[in-house]
Design an enzyme around this catalytic site. Structure first.
Site, PDB file in Angstrom:
ATOM      1  N   GLU A 170       0.965  -1.249   0.009  1.00  0.00           N
ATOM      2  CA  GLU A 170       0.063  -0.014   0.055  1.00  0.00           C
ATOM      3  C   GLU A 170       0.872   1.227   0.156  1.00  0.00           C
ATOM      4  O   GLU A 170       0.629   2.189  -0.795  1.00  0.00           O
ATOM      5  CB  GLU A 170      -0.983  -0.009   1.051  1.00  0.00           C
ATOM      6  CG  GLU A 170      -1.894   1.090   1.238  1.00  0.00           C
ATOM      7  CD  GLU A 170      -1.524   2.370   1.850  1.00  0.00           C
ATOM      8  OE1 GLU A 170      -0.338   2.490   2.655  1.00  0.00           O
ATOM      9  OE2 GLU A 170      -1.980   3.447   1.761  1.00  0.00           O
ATOM     10  N   GLU A 171       1.974   1.302   0.809  1.00  0.00           N
ATOM     11  CA  GLU A 171       2.708   2.506   0.928  1.00  0.00           C
ATOM     12  C   GLU A 171       3.309   2.673  -0.454  1.00  0.00           C
ATOM     13  O   GLU A 171       3.967   4.000  -0.388  1.00  0.00           O
ATOM     14  CB  GLU A 171       3.963   2.049   2.188  1.00  0.00           C
ATOM     15  CG  GLU A 171       3.459   1.738   3.228  1.00  0.00           C
ATOM     16  CD  GLU A 171       2.615   2.898   4.046  1.00  0.00           C
ATOM     17  OE1 GLU A 171       2.601   4.164   3.500  1.00  0.00           O
ATOM     18  OE2 GLU A 171       2.171   2.689   5.120  1.00  0.00           O
ATOM     19  N   ASP A 199      -7.022   1.545   7.915  1.00  0.00           N
ATOM     20  CA  ASP A 199      -5.807   2.146   8.044  1.00  0.00           C
ATOM     21  C   ASP A 199      -5.520   3.182   8.845  1.00  0.00           C
ATOM     22  O   ASP A 199      -5.938   4.293   8.739  1.00  0.00           O
ATOM     23  CB  ASP A 199      -5.448   2.816   6.423  1.00  0.00           C
ATOM     24  CG  ASP A 199      -4.193   3.139   6.037  1.00  0.00           C
ATOM     25  OD1 ASP A 199      -3.577   3.351   4.776  1.00  0.00           O
ATOM     26  OD2 ASP A 199      -3.072   2.825   7.065  1.00  0.00           O
TER      27      ASP A 199
HETATM   28  N1  DTR Z   1      -2.127   6.881   3.188  1.00  0.00           N
HETATM   29  C1  DTR Z   1      -2.252   6.174   4.259  1.00  0.00           C
HETATM   30  C2  DTR Z   1      -2.237   7.143   5.664  1.00  0.00           C
HETATM   31  C3  DTR Z   1      -3.387   8.220   5.422  1.00  0.00           C
HETATM   32  C4  DTR Z   1      -3.191   9.426   5.219  1.00  0.00           C
HETATM   33  N2  DTR Z   1      -4.635  10.023   5.004  1.00  0.00           N
HETATM   34  C5  DTR Z   1      -5.554   8.923   5.015  1.00  0.00           C
HETATM   35  C6  DTR Z   1      -6.825   9.011   4.822  1.00  0.00           C
HETATM   36  C7  DTR Z   1      -7.677   7.722   5.101  1.00  0.00           C
HETATM   37  C8  DTR Z   1      -6.805   6.671   5.345  1.00  0.00           C
HETATM   38  C9  DTR Z   1      -5.551   6.541   5.506  1.00  0.00           C
HETATM   39  C10 DTR Z   1      -4.742   7.737   5.287  1.00  0.00           C
HETATM   40  C11 DTR Z   1      -0.769   5.463   4.777  1.00  0.00           C
HETATM   41  O1  DTR Z   1       0.376   6.071   4.749  1.00  0.00           O
HETATM   42  O2  DTR Z   1      -0.794   4.174   4.578  1.00  0.00           O
HETATM   43 ZN    ZN Z   2       1.609   4.982   5.564  1.00  0.00          ZN
HETATM   44 ZN    ZN Z   3      -1.422   3.175   6.060  1.00  0.00          ZN
END
Ligand code: DTR
Ligand code: ZN
Ligand code: ZN
Ligand code: CA
Length: 438
Positions: A170-171, A199
């Protein structure tokens, strides 16, 4: 905003639906008339934290992280899979390649339930390379793992089928969840009644955010937190930022919970949630300090229990959506004179498969010269069905039910009524729009 109340619903059930949705009035969104809420078991915070301790140990033993392509990720997926296999789940390890490394998604199906109505919960299991990723996203992964184990302990036999997913990479850009959705046949996609994403749900300076996507899922979470007297906010950091995005992009109803990342908690938020204003929800976001010490127990416990509440309640619906389900939007939308087109939307959810060949489209437009108007129905995939094209001359108002063959359209998703006034001097507004599934 839409209301969906099955025709067969009694007034009490309809009111129950509105009450469940915490709504009154004429323009609101609500779930189909539902039975009274069911109460799941409490999700043990100690058990969830034990899963986090195990993931921490895995990271520590594998170079300090659980990132895609690293040994710590594969060890994490094997850890989760072993627990689910022992609990009676049917598990599938889905492999994909990214950046020259093998990635893994883990899919776990709980045997039973209507295979044409799947409630899926998912979390990404990978961390960044900088650290063990205990909040991001051991928290979501451990919470849905413990919820899945609670389903097994209860030997739950829900009406709908339960599925859980743990995503890789995912990252690096939602790689694993995109791979899963892209490789899921459209016939299988349409069976997913809802995808719930978790998450970051244990942030040390937590907020209580609910995804504002599918209204039924959103309301389910809001109802849970309202029962605890905890105010929630809409998650507004952007739809594309986690694994619900690939599901949403193909029209699957989505929802989820979030406790905050690198954004800063405001004074108003600290006032209602506690914690520290002017400080990030998670100061260790994507950092080496995202360890088991980087968790707020209360947030983790509340969110884990909210997940169980949603899984139990969203899967306990009827075996088939009630017939004669109505999805309606009664909000007024002004139609600019001789101007741009405007739309009124309804979100259809909980309807399996495609729309019928006899989809009833209720149109209620107040206007003083309906010959000015072009009126179209827009399906979730953008297909246009013209309902009226500059017809009716100087007559007032369109208040009519059209029958549309929408059998090539997936039922679930956002449907729009589009209206454009293409001549000057007369004006009006959309008074209501509804779809009835026979
Ligand atoms: N992108 C996700 C963390 C994250 C940032 N904004 C949101 C909004 C809704 C869910 C997750 C996130 C990560 O770094 O895994
Ligand atoms: Zn993350
Ligand atoms: Zn995350
Ligand atoms: Ca709990």
């Amino acid at each position: 905003m839409n209301i969906s109340v099955p025709r067969r619903a009694t007034a009490a059930a309809a009111l129950a639906a509105l009450a469940l949705a915490g709504l009154t009035g004429t323009s609101a969104s609500a779930s189909p008339a539902a039975a009274a809420a069911v109460t799941p078991p409490d999700i043990s915070l100690a058990n969830v934290k034990q899963h986090l301790a195990d993931l921490q140990s895995i990271a520590t033993a594998n170079g300090g992280n659980r990132a895609h392509g690293r040994t710590g990720y594969k060890a994490s997926i094997d850890f989760v899979k072993a627990k689910l296999d022992a609990a009676g789940y049917t598990t599938t390890l889905q492999q994909f390649s990214y950046n020259g490394a093998t990635g893994y998604n883990l899919i776990a199906d709980w045997p039973g339930g209507d295979p044409n109505q799947v409630i899926m919960s998912g979390s990404h299991l990978d961390s960044v390379t900088a650290g063990p990723g205990i909040n991001d996203n051991g928290s979501g992964s451990a919470a849905i793992l413990e919820t899945a184990l609670a389903v097994s302990r209860a030997q739950l036999q829900p009406t709908k089928h339960l599925r859980f997913g743990w995503w890789g990479a995912e990252e690096l850009g939602l790689v694993g969840s995109k791979y899963y959705v892209n490789n899921l046949p459209s016939t299988e996609r349409s069976k997913i009644s809802g995808y719930l994403n978790f998450d970051m749900i244990g942030s040390p300076n937590p907020g209580y955010f609910v995804y504002d996507d599918d209204p039924t899922i959103e309301q389910t979470f809001k109802t849970y937190f309202a029962g605890l007297g905890i105010p929630t906010e809409i998650e507004t950091e952007g739809d594309g930022r986690s694994d619900h995005a690939p599901f949403k992009n193909v029209g699957i109803p989505v929802g989820g919970l979030f406790s905050g990342a690198d954004y800063v908690k405001t004074a108003a938020q600290a006032q209602k949630w506690g914690g520290t204003s002017g400080q990030a929800f998670d100061r260790c976001y994507h950092a080496s300090c995202d360890t088991t010490a980087n968790i707020n127990d209360t947030a983790l416990d509340r969110n884990a229990d909210a997940i169980a509440y949603a899984v139990w309640n969203l899967s306990s619906g009827t075996t088939t959506p009630p017939t004669g389900t109505v999805f309606e939007n009664t909000a007024d939308v002004a139609v600019p004179d001789n101007g741009a087109a405007v739309t009124s939307s309804v979100t259809v959810s909980g309807v399996a498969g495609n729309a019928p060949s006899t989809l009833k489209v209720g149109v209620d437009i107040v206007h003083t010269w309906i010959g000015d108007l072009v009126v179209d129905l827009i399906a979730p995939d953008g297909s246009v069905y013209n309902l009226s094209n500059r017809a009716g001359g100087s007559a007032d108002n369109i208040n009519q039910t059209y029958t549309v063959d929408a059998s090539t359209e997936v039922a679930n998703g956002v449907w729009k009524l589009r209206v454009q006034d293409k001549a000057s001097a007369d004006t009006g507004y959309i008074n209501g729009f509804k779809l009835t599934f026979p």
